[in-house]
Enzyme design. Sequence first.
Site, PDB file in Angstrom:
ATOM      1  N   PRO C 633       0.807  -1.232   0.000  1.00  0.00           N
ATOM      2  CA  PRO C 633       0.000   0.000   0.000  1.00  0.00           C
ATOM      3  C   PRO C 633       0.837   1.277   0.000  1.00  0.00           C
ATOM      4  CG  PRO C 633      -0.302  -1.260   2.047  1.00  0.00           C
ATOM      5  CD  PRO C 633       0.527  -2.107   1.146  1.00  0.00           C
ATOM      6  N   LYS C 634       2.037   1.222   0.585  1.00  0.00           N
ATOM      7  CA  LYS C 634       2.878   2.426   0.598  1.00  0.00           C
ATOM      8  C   LYS C 634       3.291   2.796  -0.821  1.00  0.00           C
ATOM      9  CE  LYS C 634       5.890   3.114   4.015  1.00  0.00           C
ATOM     10  NZ  LYS C 634       7.128   3.176   4.844  1.00  0.00           N
ATOM     11  N   GLN C 639       2.291   5.536  -6.270  1.00  0.00           N
ATOM     12  CA  GLN C 639       1.971   5.506  -7.702  1.00  0.00           C
ATOM     13  C   GLN C 639       0.742   6.364  -8.001  1.00  0.00           C
ATOM     14  OE1 GLN C 639       3.432   3.958 -10.559  1.00  0.00           O
ATOM     15  NE2 GLN C 639       5.105   4.001  -9.108  1.00  0.00           N
ATOM     16  N   GLU C 706      -0.995   3.195 -14.014  1.00  0.00           N
ATOM     17  CA  GLU C 706      -1.688   4.119 -14.919  1.00  0.00           C
ATOM     18  C   GLU C 706      -2.933   4.758 -14.291  1.00  0.00           C
ATOM     19  OE1 GLU C 706       0.227   3.611 -17.914  1.00  0.00           O
ATOM     20  OE2 GLU C 706       1.043   1.895 -16.827  1.00  0.00           O
TER      21      GLU C 706
END
Lengths: 173, 333, 739
Positions: C633-634, C639, C706
């Site tokens: 999760p970090k 991202q 993305e």
Amino acid sequence: MSATSLREGRSDPAAHSISLVLNGQPRQLDVLPWTTVLDLLREQLDLTGSKKGCDHGQCGACTVLLDGKRVNACLTLAVMLDGRDLTTIEGLANGDQLHPLQEAFVRHDAFQCGYCTPGQICSAVGLAREGRAQSRDEISELMSGNLCRCGAYNNILDAIEEALPATRGEGGA
Amino acid sequence: MNPFAYSKPAAVNEALRLAGPNARFIAGGTNLLDLMKENVTRPERLIDINGLPLRGIDATASGGLRIGALVSNADLAWDARIEQRYPLLAQAILAGASPQLRNMASTGGNLLQRTRCYYFYDAGVPCNKREPGSGCPAKDGLNRIHAILGASDDCVAVNPSDMCVALAALEAVVIVAGPQGERRIDFADFHRLPGDTPERDNVLADDELILAVELPAEGFAAHSRYLKIRDRASYAFALVSVAAALELDGGIIRAARLALGGVAHKPWRRQEAEEVLIGKPASDETFALAADLLLEGARPLAHNGFKIELARRAVVRALGDAAHSIQHQGGRP
Amino acid sequence: MNAHAQPDSSPLGRPLDRVDGPLKVTGQARYAGEFNEGGLLYGSVVSSTIARGRVLSIDGAAAEAVPGVQLVLTHLNRPRLAADDDSYEDMDSAEGSAIRPLFNDRVLYSGQPLALVVADNLEIARHAASLVTIEYAAEAHQTDLVAALDQAHAAPAELPEPRGDAEAALLGAALSIELEYALPIEHHNPMEPHASTVLYQDDGSLLIYDKTQGPQNSQQYVQHVFLLDKEKVRILAPFVGGAFGSGLRPQYQLPLAVMAALVLKRSVRVTLTRQQMFTFGYRPRMLQRLRLGCTANGTLQAITHDAFAQTSRFEDFTEHVVEWSGMLYHCDNVRLGYQMVPLDVFTPLDMRAPGATEGVFALECAMDELACAAAIDPLQLRLLNFADTNQNEGKPYSSKELRACYAQGAERFGWDRRSMEPRSMRDGHQLVGWGMATGVWEAMQNPASARAALAADGTLTVSSATTDIGTGTYTVMTQIAAAAMGLPVEQVEFKLGDSSLPTAPLQGGSFTVSSVGTAVQQACTALQGKLFEVAQRLPQSPFAGAVLEQVEFVDGQLRLRESPETALAIAEVLAASGPLEAQADAKPDEKRDKFATATHSAVFVEVKVDEALGSIQVSRVVSAIAAGRVVNPKMARNQILGGVVWGIGMALQEETQIDHNLGRYMNHSLAEYHIPVNADIHDIEVIFVEENDDVVNALGSKGVGEIGIVGVASAVANAIYHATGKRIRELPITLDKLL
């Protein structure tokens, strides 16, 4: 590398001899006038931690500490280092003990690709010494000379906010 | 960068002896090395003036301050006397460049900053400022960032400095040394309009060296504002900037200074625009009169027409903020 | 497998620090242009100043006269190169004939490399390169998409067939809108400029450090273009200083450096300047026309979406631009179109969420405009037209927790307090606006291989020829391997960035976790089989008679699931067997075929616009993401933060400006090509909604590289409308457009 091993420019009559303290070590180097500090570090001294993102003072990836102040190594001539004290990212940790800002950058994931990171950290060390940034907004404004294309700005701010007190408290380097 | 000779004189006279058309003085180097890397400038010799004793900020007999040419932008902006007595100057400096560049860039060098015109910076295309007579593609090209005032057929570039806009408003004096000795140049006369010799940004001769910039006693500390409008929040050149300073007496304007950045080849001032404010109440209506006068004669290019209206509004805002002693970080709105 | 089946000690889903973090913060991580060796030569590229024509002559005499110059390489003295198009193809090629660097005298675009000056050091190379003069026979050029629209041709892309009758449905719709959106050229501009260091080996082979998202792509390219044996070329990319798509194709510094190395039989480095970073692929300039029709209550009845994108004269670059309009909302009458406009420019290139960034921008702005026209809350309009299936493919989604994104994002943002009226919120001089948008990206998986090896000391090394471009691949693969083998992450090392490792696809498209992660998991499973075999053969083995399915690998042990006290340390097995290794070649599971797979997001944005001066601040963003299981999760959050920053840059700042008279980009620097700085970025909150997916891959993870950018620019544009009442349909929304 020993202090005298780098004498590439010695045979060149254009070379100038300079003395400096680099990451705490006294060094004597012969440098050509048109060599920048950044190219000296990266191409001649194999200190590639200072990055070349633009070579024109437009990104901050090459930020180093000159006499304790943050500057762009790409727009500083090596010949102008004579008599000065230069600290790069390679000189921040104390042996295996990371600098508080380096630790905070890892903990807060304050980077992705890592290419702007040495410049961000050196810039933050300079920021701490200046003592001008108190609020998060002020840190943000005074860290705006360091681009991060990965967009890790929030994490960079978190890391600096956390490590600023410890960094201000420190003495040298 | 082309190869060049390097010398570091210890005295002004020595530096002047080395000067000439193919030599350049270097202090911070932030703009000069940038230009040399782009092959815009190819000096045969660099004269490093960092060994000269020009780092002081000293009181003048007339109650002002004399700022040595080598005082860095950061040291100047964060000098307690500047912060207290000339906050307009401090704000303008802190609105420019980045902390790193401000640590390097010198007071004298800032006066000599060259334009950010795209065409000037690209040695692969024509530019009258870089290569006189080669043409000006900006006129019919990408000119969103270019001049609306004082431009010529040969050049539509603008001066990129923030600090100079404040110095113009404060009516600083540039002190210069040359072979014939020292001379004092009023700030308004230091930079020039391009005319048919756009290669010359200012009136400095090749063999002259800036020694200092002198600030007069009046700093408009109570009511001044540097407002900078740009395409991102920081670390970008001004589309339009305003240095506004007022002296107020119970809401009535007693003195006013107004200079625009980002609109011309030099910081843009007009006496009529300041005079119209005198004796009037500090209100948006009054400020709009000044804005219209300051922008009189503005001529848009294809992409920069917005600057005229933007500058008008910015002048009104900056004067209003000055009147109310409002300052925002980095000169932001 | 799903998150709940993992033991508490599993590293999957944990916010571990980056395993490569210490190297990056101490400056020890080395990038392609940072491998030094005695005698290394430096190349400096000379680029064309015209957009189209021929080179008449190249005068390198002045450059050659500079002491220290070894070579001025041009099309006249280059080494032998392949002469067929196939050899220049790469794994991300566009349709057509790829450019051949220094092949002949043709100039196809401004900035094309025409010569390479090679010298003993960087300064000499750059100075000498400035002395090379080139005489051209210039030809008329065209670089303006709008001026050349009449020369558009259909894109060589397979679009979904039209469904229903969009024209008739538009005519019959209670409400219809027709809109045009314009997007500029953007350049990737990773912080690290492209660089290749070619180390010429004694046996004539080439060890190359290249900035690439696929070492095997570069390997294959060099091998084919230079007609070399496969074993003569090895590509390494241990660290990549950002890429965002710019490293998906081999860029020209690679063949230029190889040419010089082959000619001189010396090691050579070529690093592009920042200006030269504007002389290859980019996100293309694009016009998009949308028509939407709906019933009076907002039910979508028709969508047409046509895109007109620039490409080069030598390749047709296509991306998925308009497809999203056929799948994001339920609509029975859809027609999609995609046209290419060839210009005298370089070929565009995939750039973060290629196609979706552009297409979803237009769709999501149009949806906002439709919501306004129908006087419906923009979020409500999206819920009303929610698509449970992907109508383009006629398939249900493997998972789609977009409703949860809408709900949680809206709740956190406070969307229910939004007033419908534009210009209804204010903070001093500033108008305040709230906007939202949906984001979507495909959840793809490609074939990939990985090798897992246990050393005698119990350390596990897993490897695959992928890269870590800042995505966290080193860390995430370490976590996946550690979880699979039941080992602590400290005992696991992941190797990447080497063309000699097991096959991996390009690092891109958000499919690395899905593709390489699956291979890593399967390699570990295969290794478990080997360990188990050995364990069974040990004297008095507690596993005699057991089968592999009964065994789990936890805490460095093999143990029976049903009776965990029956256990054996992996170290004990290795003591008997010695080092063990296994390789897996993973491919997408067939069960994916019946489903559509995608990541989704809901983005909520607050802007503050100075009413008089037009300056814009994005003061608050909430991005709620549904991307399956999040491995770390970090890093996943990072991202998404990066994607949001990109979206803000796209909305407000980024534009490569071309002077059409000169056919040349002019703001080719980081001072004038604006990307966000620290002070541009304010509060960004990232929410990962829970999404279980046992179809997409065994990890249940869809990838997050993305999805963070998709929709952001539209949410910003919609918020600006809400603040100001002005619709700006041309990006970037610079302040002059609001005056």
